[in-house]
Scaffold this active site. Structure first.
Site, PDB file in Angstrom:
ATOM      1  N   ARG A 221     -41.419  95.625 -19.546  1.00 15.06           N
ATOM      2  CA  ARG A 221     -42.406  96.067 -18.232  1.00 15.06           C
ATOM      3  C   ARG A 221     -44.187  96.487 -18.848  1.00 15.06           C
ATOM      4  O   ARG A 221     -44.738  96.626 -18.176  1.00 15.06           O
ATOM      5  CB  ARG A 221     -41.957  96.626 -17.419  1.00 15.06           C
ATOM      6  CG  ARG A 221     -40.662  96.099 -16.634  1.00 15.06           C
ATOM      7  CD  ARG A 221     -39.776  97.150 -16.107  1.00 15.06           C
ATOM      8  NE  ARG A 221     -40.442  97.073 -14.922  1.00 15.06           N
ATOM      9  CZ  ARG A 221     -39.638  98.936 -13.944  1.00 15.06           C
ATOM     10  NH1 ARG A 221     -38.445  99.215 -14.653  1.00 15.06           N
ATOM     11  NH2 ARG A 221     -40.656  98.873 -12.745  1.00 15.06           N
TER      12      ARG A 221
ATOM     13  N   LYS B 230     -41.656  74.578 -12.809  1.00 18.33           N
ATOM     14  CA  LYS B 230     -43.354  74.258 -12.909  1.00 18.33           C
ATOM     15  C   LYS B 230     -44.243  73.738 -12.618  1.00 18.33           C
ATOM     16  O   LYS B 230     -45.672  73.929 -12.268  1.00 18.33           O
ATOM     17  CB  LYS B 230     -42.770  73.583 -14.597  1.00 18.33           C
ATOM     18  CG  LYS B 230     -41.912  74.162 -15.134  1.00 18.33           C
ATOM     19  CD  LYS B 230     -41.786  74.262 -16.893  1.00 18.33           C
ATOM     20  CE  LYS B 230     -41.037  72.262 -16.868  1.00 18.33           C
ATOM     21  NZ  LYS B 230     -38.942  72.516 -16.025  1.00 18.33           N
TER      22      LYS B 230
ATOM     23  N   HIS C 100     -41.549  69.113 -23.573  1.00 17.13           N
ATOM     24  CA  HIS C 100     -40.934  69.084 -21.883  1.00 17.13           C
ATOM     25  C   HIS C 100     -41.591  70.244 -21.668  1.00 17.13           C
ATOM     26  O   HIS C 100     -41.616  71.655 -22.266  1.00 17.13           O
ATOM     27  CB  HIS C 100     -39.551  68.954 -20.853  1.00 17.13           C
ATOM     28  CG  HIS C 100     -39.369  69.532 -19.307  1.00 17.13           C
ATOM     29  ND1 HIS C 100     -39.166  67.929 -19.086  1.00 17.13           N
ATOM     30  CD2 HIS C 100     -38.993  69.693 -19.165  1.00 17.13           C
ATOM     31  CE1 HIS C 100     -39.955  68.051 -17.961  1.00 17.13           C
ATOM     32  NE2 HIS C 100     -38.888  69.612 -17.597  1.00 17.13           N
TER      33      HIS C 100
ATOM     34  N   ASP D  99     -44.521  67.573 -16.883  1.00 18.39           N
ATOM     35  CA  ASP D  99     -43.613  66.830 -17.205  1.00 18.39           C
ATOM     36  C   ASP D  99     -43.831  66.693 -19.212  1.00 18.39           C
ATOM     37  O   ASP D  99     -42.744  67.624 -19.596  1.00 18.39           O
ATOM     38  CB  ASP D  99     -42.992  65.484 -16.772  1.00 18.39           C
ATOM     39  CG  ASP D  99     -41.460  65.379 -17.207  1.00 18.39           C
ATOM     40  OD1 ASP D  99     -40.978  65.836 -16.794  1.00 18.39           O
ATOM     41  OD2 ASP D  99     -41.579  64.556 -17.056  1.00 18.39           O
TER      42      ASP D  99
END
Length: 312
Positions: A246, A162, A141, A180
């Protein structure tokens, strides 16, 4: 038999091959081996270690050798070849099968085909194509987009954004491969290829709007049939308790079919422009592949500055 296979009809149509044995139903001939074979010693009668499960290809050299044989010897070779269980015989460079080859093919249910393509080129192209078609395949997916030539697989929980991110990327000039459902094929130890199921190709589902046809709305330059999966971006809800990377000194990976792919986790908060973040991640990944790591460069500068201050 292999877990993956394709019908010979698909090869016939893809390369527009001429079928000299239309009596044989090519839908019932299954190809399970991605490699091809050019029979050599077999034409001289040596059949030990013969790769009979592979597609057999004959070029000018093999045809010339057969032409110089007596008809009875040639018929014997055809009998041995066709009765060995080969899936098909393909003649290249415009060579045509003789009546004995066609008769042996019909007798043993082996399609005899031909093409005008040069033997070496057809051999290489068919091998490449079969390696993709018969590669181990899984479905996941997600959304696959080509961004600056980098195949970016965007994954995350349903409804996290998405498809919306993919749509923004398309509007910025990038190309959609699939939305999808992503079919992932392992074509080598280093390469994963992603594509779309035929039924959902070029479509995107947007909650609140419905299904849109990307190719119809944005043109053929906005879509691709397949792309390599070079990196993965995982979208997830932002959490105060979680500590996010980070600096990016160390890469994280996700595994598909035994192949590892670089994976970045992107926390979602209101106001974040995900399309720009994906673009930046794609460019940064390409820089790393070319030998430049911005995080490492910053780290080196900090270390040099600290050493300089200590010396002072």
């Amino acid at each position: 038999m292999s877990d993956t296979w394709i019908k010979l009809t698909k090869i016939l149509k893809n390369y527009e091959l001429k079928n000299h044995t239309p009596e044989i139903n090519t839908d019932q001939v299954l190809i399970t081996i991605p490699e091809v074979n050019r029979p050599a010693l077999q034409l001289a009668g040596f059949f030990e270690h013969f790769d009979n499960e592979r597609v057999q290809i004959i070029g000018n050299v093999e045809c010339a050798f057969l032409d110089n044989m007596g008809r009875s010897n040639r018929q014997w070779v055809y009998e041995k070849l066709m009765s060995s269980g080969i899936p098909c015989m393909i003649l290249c460079r415009g060579n045509k099968p003789d009546e004995d080859m066609i008769a042996a093919g019909i007798k043993y249910g082996v399609p005899v085909l031909s093409t005008d393509i040069a033997t070496s080129r057809f051999n290489a192209e068919l091998s490449r194509w079969l390696n993709v078609e018969l590669a181990p395949c899984i479905t996941r997916h997600g959304v696959l987009v080509d961004v600056y030539g980098e195949g970016v697989l965007i994954i995350g929980e349903s409804g996290i954004g998405k498809s919306e991110t993919a749509l923004e990327l398309i509007k910025r000039g990038h190309r959609l491969v699939t939305d999808d459902v992503v079919e992932i094929r392992r074509v080598s130890d280093e390469t994963l290829i992603g594509s779309s199921p035929e039924i959902t190709k070029h479509f995107i589902e947007l909650r609140g709007i419905g299904i849109i046809d990307v190719k119809a709305l944005f043109g053929v330059e906005s879509v691709l049939d397949s792309a390599g999966i070079n990196m993965v971006i995982k979208l997830e809800e932002w959490s105060r308790e979680k500590e996010y990377d980070r600096m990016g000194l160390d890469d994280n990976y996700i595994e598909f079919l035994g192949n590892k792919v670089v994976c970045y986790s992107i926390p979602i908060r209101p106001g974040r422009n995900l399309a720009v973040i994906v673009e930046s991640a794609a460019v940064n990944h390409r820089q790393k592949q070319m030998g430049y790591n911005a995080a490492q460069e910053l780290y080196n500068r900090v270390q040099q500055n600290m050493m300089k201050n200590n010396e002072d």
